[in-house]
Design a protein around this motif. Structure first.
Motif, PDB file in Angstrom:
ATOM      1  N   ARG A   1       0.792  -1.119   0.000  1.00  9.59           N
ATOM      2  CA  ARG A   1       0.000   0.000   0.000  1.00  9.59           C
ATOM      3  C   ARG A   1       0.859   1.214   0.000  1.00  9.59           C
ATOM      4  NH1 ARG A   1      -3.845  -3.087   3.009  1.00  9.59           N
ATOM      5  NH2 ARG A   1      -5.522  -3.178   1.594  1.00  9.59           N
ATOM      6  N   LEU A   2       1.667   1.757   0.838  1.00  2.84           N
ATOM      7  CA  LEU A   2       2.414   2.969   0.641  1.00  2.84           C
ATOM      8  C   LEU A   2       3.466   3.193   1.694  1.00  2.84           C
ATOM      9  CD1 LEU A   2      -0.180   5.544  -0.297  1.00  2.84           C
ATOM     10  CD2 LEU A   2       1.866   5.042  -1.453  1.00  2.84           C
ATOM     11  N   ALA A   3       4.661   3.338   1.324  1.00  3.42           N
ATOM     12  CA  ALA A   3       5.694   3.741   2.272  1.00  3.42           C
ATOM     13  C   ALA A   3       5.736   5.246   2.199  1.00  3.42           C
ATOM     14  CB  ALA A   3       7.026   3.151   1.860  1.00  3.42           C
ATOM     15  N   VAL A   4       4.853   5.930   2.936  1.00  2.00           N
ATOM     16  CA  VAL A   4       4.734   7.368   2.795  1.00  2.00           C
ATOM     17  C   VAL A   4       5.451   8.110   3.906  1.00  2.00           C
ATOM     18  CG1 VAL A   4       2.737   8.014   1.492  1.00  2.00           C
ATOM     19  CG2 VAL A   4       2.489   6.751   3.542  1.00  2.00           C
ATOM     20  N   LEU A   5       6.403   8.908   3.561  1.00  2.00           N
ATOM     21  CA  LEU A   5       7.113   9.687   4.558  1.00  2.00           C
ATOM     22  C   LEU A   5       8.020  10.682   3.880  1.00  2.00           C
ATOM     23  CD1 LEU A   5       7.737  10.051   7.545  1.00  2.00           C
ATOM     24  CD2 LEU A   5       9.455   8.345   7.329  1.00  2.00           C
ATOM     25  N   ALA A   6       8.573  11.615   4.609  1.00  2.00           N
ATOM     26  CA  ALA A   6       9.633  12.500   4.178  1.00  2.00           C
ATOM     27  C   ALA A   6       9.417  13.319   2.930  1.00  2.00           C
ATOM     28  CB  ALA A   6      10.896  11.707   4.032  1.00  2.00           C
ATOM     29  N   ALA A   7      10.420  14.058   2.520  1.00  2.00           N
ATOM     30  CA  ALA A   7      10.563  14.814   1.283  1.00  2.00           C
ATOM     31  C   ALA A   7       9.317  15.458   0.751  1.00  2.00           C
ATOM     32  CB  ALA A   7      11.158  13.937   0.226  1.00  2.00           C
ATOM     33  N   LEU A   8       8.648  16.214   1.565  1.00  2.93           N
ATOM     34  CA  LEU A   8       7.431  16.897   1.130  1.00  2.93           C
ATOM     35  C   LEU A   8       7.744  17.871   0.008  1.00  2.93           C
ATOM     36  CD1 LEU A   8       4.458  17.568   1.537  1.00  2.93           C
ATOM     37  CD2 LEU A   8       5.165  19.240   3.246  1.00  2.93           C
ATOM     38  N   PHE A   9       7.026  17.700  -1.114  1.00  2.00           N
ATOM     39  CA  PHE A   9       7.166  18.562  -2.272  1.00  2.00           C
ATOM     40  C   PHE A   9       8.566  18.540  -2.877  1.00  2.00           C
ATOM     41  CE2 PHE A   9       3.146  19.510  -1.334  1.00  2.00           C
ATOM     42  CZ  PHE A   9       2.860  20.570  -0.487  1.00  2.00           C
ATOM     43  N   ALA A  10       9.399  17.573  -2.523  1.00  2.00           N
ATOM     44  CA  ALA A  10      10.773  17.542  -3.023  1.00  2.00           C
ATOM     45  C   ALA A  10      10.832  16.846  -4.366  1.00  2.00           C
ATOM     46  CB  ALA A  10      11.676  16.833  -2.022  1.00  2.00           C
ATOM     47  N   VAL A  11      10.148  17.407  -5.340  1.00  2.00           N
ATOM     48  CA  VAL A  11      10.113  16.820  -6.675  1.00  2.00           C
ATOM     49  C   VAL A  11      10.417  17.903  -7.701  1.00  2.00           C
ATOM     50  CG1 VAL A  11       8.711  15.646  -8.374  1.00  2.00           C
ATOM     51  CG2 VAL A  11       8.423  15.108  -5.963  1.00  2.00           C
ATOM     52  N   ALA A  12      11.306  17.603  -8.642  1.00  2.00           N
ATOM     53  CA  ALA A  12      11.665  18.568  -9.676  1.00  2.00           C
ATOM     54  C   ALA A  12      10.557  18.654 -10.708  1.00  2.00           C
ATOM     55  CB  ALA A  12      12.973  18.141 -10.341  1.00  2.00           C
ATOM     56  N   PRO A  13      10.498  19.736 -11.474  1.00  2.00           N
ATOM     57  CA  PRO A  13       9.496  19.834 -12.532  1.00  2.00           C
ATOM     58  C   PRO A  13       9.624  18.689 -13.515  1.00  2.00           C
ATOM     59  CG  PRO A  13      10.568  21.953 -12.149  1.00  2.00           C
ATOM     60  CD  PRO A  13      11.325  20.931 -11.352  1.00  2.00           C
ATOM     61  N   ALA A  14       8.515  18.258 -14.084  1.00  2.00           N
ATOM     62  CA  ALA A  14       8.527  17.144 -15.026  1.00  2.00           C
ATOM     63  C   ALA A  14       9.374  17.500 -16.248  1.00  2.00           C
ATOM     64  CB  ALA A  14       7.103  16.836 -15.470  1.00  2.00           C
ATOM     65  N   VAL A  15      10.124  16.513 -16.726  1.00  2.00           N
ATOM     66  CA  VAL A  15      10.936  16.735 -17.913  1.00  2.00           C
ATOM     67  C   VAL A  15      10.117  16.410 -19.142  1.00  2.00           C
ATOM     68  CG1 VAL A  15      13.058  16.210 -16.684  1.00  2.00           C
ATOM     69  CG2 VAL A  15      11.837  14.374 -17.830  1.00  2.00           C
ATOM     70  N   ALA A  16      10.467  17.032 -20.256  1.00  2.69           N
ATOM     71  CA  ALA A  16       9.724  16.808 -21.484  1.00  2.69           C
ATOM     72  C   ALA A  16      10.092  15.467 -22.074  1.00  2.69           C
ATOM     73  CB  ALA A  16      10.045  17.922 -22.475  1.00  2.69           C
ATOM     74  N   GLY A  17       9.131  14.854 -22.739  1.00  2.00           N
ATOM     75  CA  GLY A  17       9.414  13.602 -23.427  1.00  2.00           C
ATOM     76  C   GLY A  17       9.050  12.399 -22.581  1.00  2.00           C
ATOM     77  N   ALA A  18       8.495  11.396 -23.208  1.00  2.00           N
ATOM     78  CA  ALA A  18       8.083  10.195 -22.495  1.00  2.00           C
ATOM     79  C   ALA A  18       9.250   9.239 -22.350  1.00  2.00           C
ATOM     80  CB  ALA A  18       6.941   9.516 -23.242  1.00  2.00           C
ATOM     81  N   ARG A  19       9.283   8.525 -21.222  1.00  2.00           N
ATOM     82  CA  ARG A  19      10.282   7.499 -20.997  1.00  2.00           C
ATOM     83  C   ARG A  19       9.558   6.160 -21.045  1.00  2.00           C
ATOM     84  NH1 ARG A  19      12.221  10.187 -15.419  1.00  2.00           N
ATOM     85  NH2 ARG A  19      10.362   9.006 -14.849  1.00  2.00           N
ATOM     86  N   GLU A  20       9.914   5.313 -21.969  1.00  2.00           N
ATOM     87  CA  GLU A  20       9.253   4.020 -22.076  1.00  2.00           C
ATOM     88  C   GLU A  20      10.008   2.992 -21.254  1.00  2.00           C
ATOM     89  OE1 GLU A  20       8.280   0.982 -25.688  1.00  2.00           O
ATOM     90  OE2 GLU A  20       7.502   3.032 -25.850  1.00  2.00           O
ATOM     91  N   TRP A  21       9.240   2.115 -20.598  1.00  2.00           N
ATOM     92  CA  TRP A  21       9.831   1.089 -19.736  1.00  2.00           C
ATOM     93  C   TRP A  21       9.577  -0.284 -20.337  1.00  2.00           C
ATOM     94  CZ3 TRP A  21       7.582  -2.687 -16.265  1.00  2.00           C
ATOM     95  CH2 TRP A  21       8.513  -3.276 -15.383  1.00  2.00           C
ATOM     96  N   ALA A  22      10.575  -1.147 -20.280  1.00  2.00           N
ATOM     97  CA  ALA A  22      10.440  -2.514 -20.772  1.00  2.00           C
ATOM     98  C   ALA A  22      10.319  -3.463 -19.592  1.00  2.00           C
ATOM     99  CB  ALA A  22      11.645  -2.894 -21.634  1.00  2.00           C
ATOM    100  N   ALA A  23       9.329  -4.338 -19.623  1.00  2.00           N
ATOM    101  CA  ALA A  23       9.156  -5.333 -18.563  1.00  2.00           C
ATOM    102  C   ALA A  23      10.318  -6.319 -18.578  1.00  2.00           C
ATOM    103  CB  ALA A  23       7.827  -6.065 -18.754  1.00  2.00           C
ATOM    104  N   PRO A  24      10.565  -7.008 -17.456  1.00  2.00           N
ATOM    105  CA  PRO A  24      11.629  -8.011 -17.429  1.00  2.00           C
ATOM    106  C   PRO A  24      11.428  -9.079 -18.504  1.00  2.00           C
ATOM    107  CG  PRO A  24      10.841  -7.539 -15.216  1.00  2.00           C
ATOM    108  CD  PRO A  24       9.903  -6.850 -16.155  1.00  2.00           C
TER     109      PRO A  24
END
Length: 261
Positions: free
Chosen positions: A22-45
Motif C-alpha cells: 500500500r504505501l511507504a509514505v514519509l519524508a521529502a514533502l514537495f521535493a520533486v523537480a518539474p517534469a521533464v519533457a518527453g516520455a520514458r518508455e519502460w520494458a518489462a523483465p
C-alpha cells in the motif's frame, strides 16, 4: 487493500499496491523537480509483458504486467515517479500480496518483502466481491531480517465511478502493521477502488500513520488507463501532481506515494 507501497497487494493500493500498495509514505514533502519533457518508455523483465499503464495522482505512473513463469493469475505492478522506478509488487489471483521490492534511493540496498506461509486469514478478492467484505491477517518477512504482521479489512461501499472509460467499484479499507512486540509500525485507512474483470485494486483517497500518531493525507487515485497501442502506454513518466505548486490539498500537505523512509 493489497500492495501500494511496501505492503499489501494494493493498501496497500497505498501499501498494496496502492497499502496496496500500500504505501511507504514519509519524508521529502514537495521535493520533486518539474517534469521533464518527453516520455520514458519502460520494458518489462524478460519473459514478461505489460498489459496496462495507469497514470495516477501523487506523481505516480504504474505499469501492470504478467510473467510467463509465474503462477496463473499472478500480476506485477511497477511504480515510477520523476526519479524512476521505486517499487514493484506481485499479487496472486486473489489479490493476495506475494512479494514487493522497494528501491532504495541514495545508493542503499533494495528491500524485498514476502508473504509468510500459512496466513491466519488470507486476503481474498473472491470473498470481497461475493460478500461485500473481506478481512485479512498475515505475516511479512523482509530481506533485512525483520518481520511484521498486517491486519485489516476491505469493504465494498456500493458506490462506483468511471475513470477514463473504466468502471471502478469503491471500497473502504483499514490496515494496521505491527512488529513482533505489537508496536504499531504503520496504519492506513480510507477508500480504494477495484475492477472485477482485472482483479485489481487501485489506490484512492486516504490517510496514513507511520507509527507516530500523525495521520498524513494521501491520494493515489487513478486518472488515466492506457492500453497497448495507445499513446503513453508503457511510459515511466508520471503526469499528475508532479508540480510542487499543485501537489497539495487544502489545509494539509499531500504525501506522494514514493515519499518513504
Amino acid at each position: 487493500m493489497k500492495p501500494y507501497l511496501i505492503i499489501k497487494a494494493p493498501v496497500l493500493a497505498f501499501l498494496r499496491g496502492a497499502v496496496a500498495g500500500r504505501l511507504a509514505v514519509l519524508a521529502a514533502l514537495f521535493a520533486v523537480a518539474p517534469a521533464v519533457a518527453g516520455a520514458r518508455e519502460w520494458a518489462a523483465p524478460q519473459g514478461c509483458e505489460i498489459f496496462m499503464t495507469v497514470q495516477a495522482k501523487a506523481c505516480r505512473v504504474s505499469n501492470h504486467y504478467t510473467c510467463a513463469d509465474d503462477a496463473p493469475g499472478d500480476q506485477w505492478r511497477a511504480d515510477f515517479d520523476l526519479d524512476g522506478l521505486f517499487f514493484r509488487s506481485r499479487i496472486d489471483f486473489e489479490t493476495q500480496w506475494i512479494e514487493s521490492i522497494e528501491g532504495r534511493r541514495g545508493g542503499g540496498p533494495q528491500l524485498t518483502q514476502w508473504l509468510a506461509p500459512a496466513p491466519p486469514d488470507p486476503a481474498s478478492f473472491s470473498e470481497l466481491i461475493a460478500t461485500g467484505i473481506d478481512s485479512f491477517h498475515f505475516d511479512l518477512a523482509r530481506s533485512d531480517g525483520g518481520t511484521s504482521t498486517a491486519r485489516g479489512y476491505d469493504r465494498l461501499t456500493g458506490r462506483s465511478v468511471t475513470v477514463d472509460g473504466v468502471t471502478l467499484e469503491e471500497t473502504e479499507f483499514d490496515f494496521t502493521e505491527t512488529d513482533p512486540a505489537g508496536n504499531v509500525l504503520r496504519r492506513a485507512r480510507g477508500r480504494e477502488y477495484i475492477n472485477r474483470e482485472m482483479r485489481l485494486f487501485f489506490a484512492g483517497p486516504g490517510e496514513s500513520d507511520l507509527g507516530d500518531g500523525l495521520w498524513r493525507p494521501i491520494d493515489g487515485s487513478p486518472l488515466e488507463f492506457v492500453f497497448p497501442g495507445e499513446p503513453g502506454f508503457a511510459t515511466s513518466q508520471p503526469k499528475y501532481d508532479c508540480d510542487p505548486m499543485t501537489a497539495g490539498v487544502p489545509g494539509a500537505p499531500l504525501w506522494r506515494v514514493s515519499d518513504g523512509p
